[in-house]
Design an enzyme around this catalytic site. Sequence first.
Site, short mmCIF file in Angstrom:
data_model
loop_
_atom_site.label_atom_id
_atom_site.label_comp_id
_atom_site.label_asym_id
_atom_site.label_seq_id
_atom_site.Cartn_x
_atom_site.Cartn_y
_atom_site.Cartn_z
N GLY A 44 88.33 8.11 12.71
CA GLY A 44 89.42 7.96 13.68
C GLY A 44 90.18 6.68 13.40
O GLY A 44 89.59 5.64 13.07
N GLY A 46 92.85 5.41 15.48
CA GLY A 46 93.68 4.94 16.60
C GLY A 46 93.51 3.43 16.74
O GLY A 46 93.12 2.75 15.79
N LEU A 47 93.79 2.93 17.93
CA LEU A 47 93.69 1.48 18.11
C LEU A 47 92.31 0.95 17.75
O LEU A 47 92.18 -0.03 17.02
CB LEU A 47 94.03 1.11 19.56
CG LEU A 47 95.50 1.22 19.92
CD1 LEU A 47 95.70 0.90 21.40
CD2 LEU A 47 96.33 0.29 19.07
N ALA A 48 91.28 1.61 18.24
CA ALA A 48 89.92 1.13 17.97
C ALA A 48 89.58 1.29 16.49
O ALA A 48 89.11 0.35 15.85
CB ALA A 48 88.91 1.89 18.83
N ARG A 334 95.83 5.76 41.22
CA ARG A 334 96.04 7.06 40.60
C ARG A 334 95.19 8.18 41.19
O ARG A 334 95.68 9.27 41.47
CB ARG A 334 95.71 6.96 39.10
CG ARG A 334 96.72 6.17 38.33
CD ARG A 334 96.32 6.05 36.87
NE ARG A 334 97.35 5.30 36.14
CZ ARG A 334 97.23 4.95 34.86
NH1 ARG A 334 96.16 5.26 34.18
NH2 ARG A 334 98.20 4.29 34.27
N GLU A 450 88.07 4.84 23.47
CA GLU A 450 87.89 5.88 24.49
C GLU A 450 86.67 6.73 24.18
O GLU A 450 86.12 7.39 25.07
CB GLU A 450 89.17 6.74 24.58
CG GLU A 450 89.19 7.64 25.83
CD GLU A 450 90.44 8.50 25.93
OE1 GLU A 450 91.41 8.26 25.20
OE2 GLU A 450 90.44 9.44 26.76
#
Lengths: 662, 255, 264
Positions: A44, A46-48, A334, A450
């Site tokens: 992965g 993404g940001l991480a 939320r 996440e």
Amino acid sequence: MATSSHLDAKIPDGPLDTKWTKFRSSVPLVNPSNKRRIEVIVVGTGLAGASAAASLAELGYQVKAFCFQDSPRRAHSIAAQGGINAAKNYQNDGDSIYRLFYDTIKGGDYRSREANVYRLSEVSGSIIDQCVAQGVPFAREYGGLLSNRSFGGVQVQRTFYAAGQTGQQLLLGAYSALQRQVGIGAVKMYTRHEMLDVVNIDGKCRGIIVRNLVTGELERHSAHAVLLCTGGYGNVFYLSTNAMGCNVTAAWRAHKRGAYFGNPCFTQIHPTCIPVSGDHQSKLTLMSESLRNDGRIWVPKKKDDNRPGNDIPEEERDYYLERRYPAFGNLVPRDIASRAAKERCDAGYGVGPSKMAVYLDYAAAIERYGRGEVNKNNIENATPELIQQLGKAVVKEKYGNLFDMYKQITGEDPYEVPMRIYPAVHYTMGGLWVDYNLMTTVPGLYALGEANFSDHGANRLGASALMQGLADGYFVIPYTIGAYLAGEIRTGAISTEHEEFAKVEAEVQGKIKKLLTIQGKTSPETFHRKLGKIMWDKCGMARNEQGLKEAIAEIQALRKEFWKDVKVMGEENTFNPELDKANRVADFLELGELMCHDALDRNESCGGHFREEYQTEEGEALRDDENFMYVSAWEFKDESNWELHKEELVYDNIKIAQRSYK
Amino acid sequence: MSAGNMSLTLKVWRQKNGKSEGNFETYSLDGISPDMSFLEMFDVLNEKLVSENKEPIAFDHDCREGICGTCSMYINGRPHGPLKGVTTCQLHMRSFQDGDTIVVEPWRAAAFPVVKDLVVDRTSFDRIISAGGFVSINTGNARDANSLPIPKESADEAFMSAACIGCGACVAACKNSSAMLFTSAKVSQLSLLPQGQAERKIRAEKMVAQMDSEGFGACTNTGACSAECPKEISLDNIARLNREYLGSKITSSLV
Amino acid sequence: MSWLTQTLSSSIGKKLIVALTGLFLCTFLIVHAVGNLQLFKSDEGLAFNMYTVFMTTNPLIKTISYGLYAFILIHAFYGFYLAYVNRKARGTTNYARINNQSSWSSRNMAVLGTVLLVFIIVHMSEFWYEYKFGHLPYKSYTIDLAQGTVVNTENMPADFVLNSKMEEKLNDDNTTKTIIVKDLYVEAQEAFSNPLLVLFYVLGMVAVSLHLIHGFRSAMQTLGANHPKYNPLFDFVGVWLFAILIPVAFAAMPIYFFVQHLMQ
């Protein structure tokens, strides 16, 4: 199902505010010449994932990075709109590491781990420094300093942003750091590769099996440690704000190989999304939460009122948030805003063709801003048209891009008619259980961002997801991984010829062959849709015992049907998106069941998890700290059989309180 | 509630893989709702193909909210279709008429070889970034973010350039398949910011060299790239890249 | 000098060569157009013929003109080379449908350039070659020294040849002088009595206009000259001077002679 309550999170001793500093200074190190011989796999980007891969390569480890997209830059972190929190206190409004820590724990409804959240707050400032140094163009004031805005649930301005594209800019920063390492050969990048299993040898994670999505070939990759940075599982609901490709497969296969799954039922439903327009709908689009600052949310007072919104007179409108929560009004958190919308629609007051939407109305704001402009400019005898015109100009300046997006998608002009909104699945707080070092219950297997369960408890605050992903990748894993890898310096290169690799690869191959040979009548897409409906109806915004039990039975039946009747077109050794989809849906069909078990186990309401049996007389969430102040970590045993491990949560530094927004 | 009543004829490029020859297949499709996005219309078509035991059309897509840059269809002679500033995933069927014939092709460029059907390989873009589209700052070396004030205008302009989503529509629109808009957007972003100054010269040189070696064409300033860019990246970036590149070539100490 | 060859062989370098040579050709066009305005002077071609002599004998101008020929060839060569490279970058399969959001001329610079190359070849064989190597007749002009006006002209016999392009002598009356000069003017008169050639020239100027309406602005962009303050100026010069004024002035010349021919 069996339960046990011993799970060691390996939290360092000592006072909260020195835990991380002391740990960082005492964690075992790997010397530079040894780093060169140690391989790390990052799944992965993404940001991480991108930040971890880049940072580890900078340290000297040999890194292999994998993503299923055609480029690491496309990971779904890119879609985050709002911003990223950091306890910089640039606004001099009293922000501090402790405040950010406190807000995050409270926002998470007291279901997250103190030490992790405190560490997150501690490194938050460094994230901003790092991103700015990379050339991330954050919004600035005229003096050239960084601009901040406020976000839901907090009383300070600590959110850094780049217009409505913060996630994009942060990801491109991490991506450029990653590509720099790819360019100098420190990271070997594998795009269009999907991880389909992990390989454990003698109790340690030693590699992964991936499918080359272009050629369809299975590949074996070995490493001394594997990092799963594969995002959340919101797509189990079929419709969510996640990208089409977001999936749980990597995390789930790891789960089935021994990694415990933490708090799977904690999902976040975002209140302001564009509602479903029909059965064809493939995904939902989020509209920034900031719209609730000026818009008023309402439904008609009369059931099944089919008049257009503008034709319903003021006295026949029910501004239900303002009515129920006079203190916070339209700005409640939320989870509360989402549930209230669902409650009204379920009761028959919904609007629009589907009746599954509420109005978000800007007419009052336009009027108010218009009058403000008239006063400011000393215009006498302003006509209503002029007031409208001036008001719309102000709204356009503040929310223009969101209004344009709404119009693009729905074909309706939100300056003229009230917008229709409805909640949608947005984020999953749950994920693979990890200890303080971000390691799962399988030694050598880590989960970041996440994909892990760690920092958000039962509900995530706005602008915290980007913070956590980058904290894990840039500032946590580069240190904590040393604790494990220091013990691996004598391991040497790991051969992919080991029988365990062959065995796992054969199992993956068998699964793929099976999917292709069933040749039933129903597409993977259809199964996904059916699963999504079960999950949304029975394990969505509100849950109850009976519904969850039904859902478990329905999912089990659906899964059986899937393995009898799925129809996967195309061939094995080709580019085959249908096969990719089938693989992912198969795993969602197992995850969905676990989510229901978890929701059933948690006999309380907290954060995003609302059990209808556990609410106050006014219909608010009723937490049970006595019995449920723990992290649920589920161990996979075999099909439909899990063992629950509990990690008790201890709050030494925060006084636990009931959330109230009345 | 969803059933629409648009009927369409689609002429879609089908190609088994990078080595095989491709051809157009014609499909007719009914019951399309104007509220569908273009990609949702393709979902419907693919479901129909599966039900007819035909292999569905491969196409790239992911976020479906116009930011990831994955979707890449060349629709009726234009990348991302007829609207300005919109990606394919944000294009809705209400932009078409009942009875329309729609021609859908992959991006066509030597540097973007077809993988299958409408899917192309854009890794050349990643390699251009690897050549220099970054600031060399290792994690942990940054000083306090506010210790370096940046004029708002510079930050805003850099942001406009940084808004590029790397979809490749610029290359697809360009008759020369030039990647100048993409490359120049990154060079601009970093040359406008103080953080990018240290590597400013070498960056422009290396990124252009990589761009050329990937087989992209040379820019002839037709402007089609910017006109079709879903993020409306400006041609000013290309002029800036020309300046940066030539200036660097003349003044840098690399012989 | 590897850096230089490297620079010039890069995509931007190739464009730079096309841009710089193109801009030089643009300045040449200005000079050429201004000089040729002599054609409109009603002195039976004296000024024009004298201008021609100047242009073909002045050493500086001669040097520049060899540079000019080289630049035309370099511009054309690199233009075609770029077109070839760019065509290759497009890949093997063409789009079935193109709905390109750019101007026609910007996409067809190579086509326009080819037209212009053909035009230049025809134009030079018609005039430059005839003047240098052909058998142009000579013409003598008698000029009143006090008034500066042409008082008499005489076409020299066809077999009359001078050693130089021009001969000037003071007449015995001391009030007039006679100039004998190669008569390119009459060549133009004759050539442009042919309506087909006139049409060819007018179309050639249309091509110049289309080539330059993109070319000038594009060259500025390639040099990196793009600034909100000065862009309007570049646009103005590109459109009004290079795409309108100069082509119109050039096109007016054959039309002028053709109309004269019709009225005779």
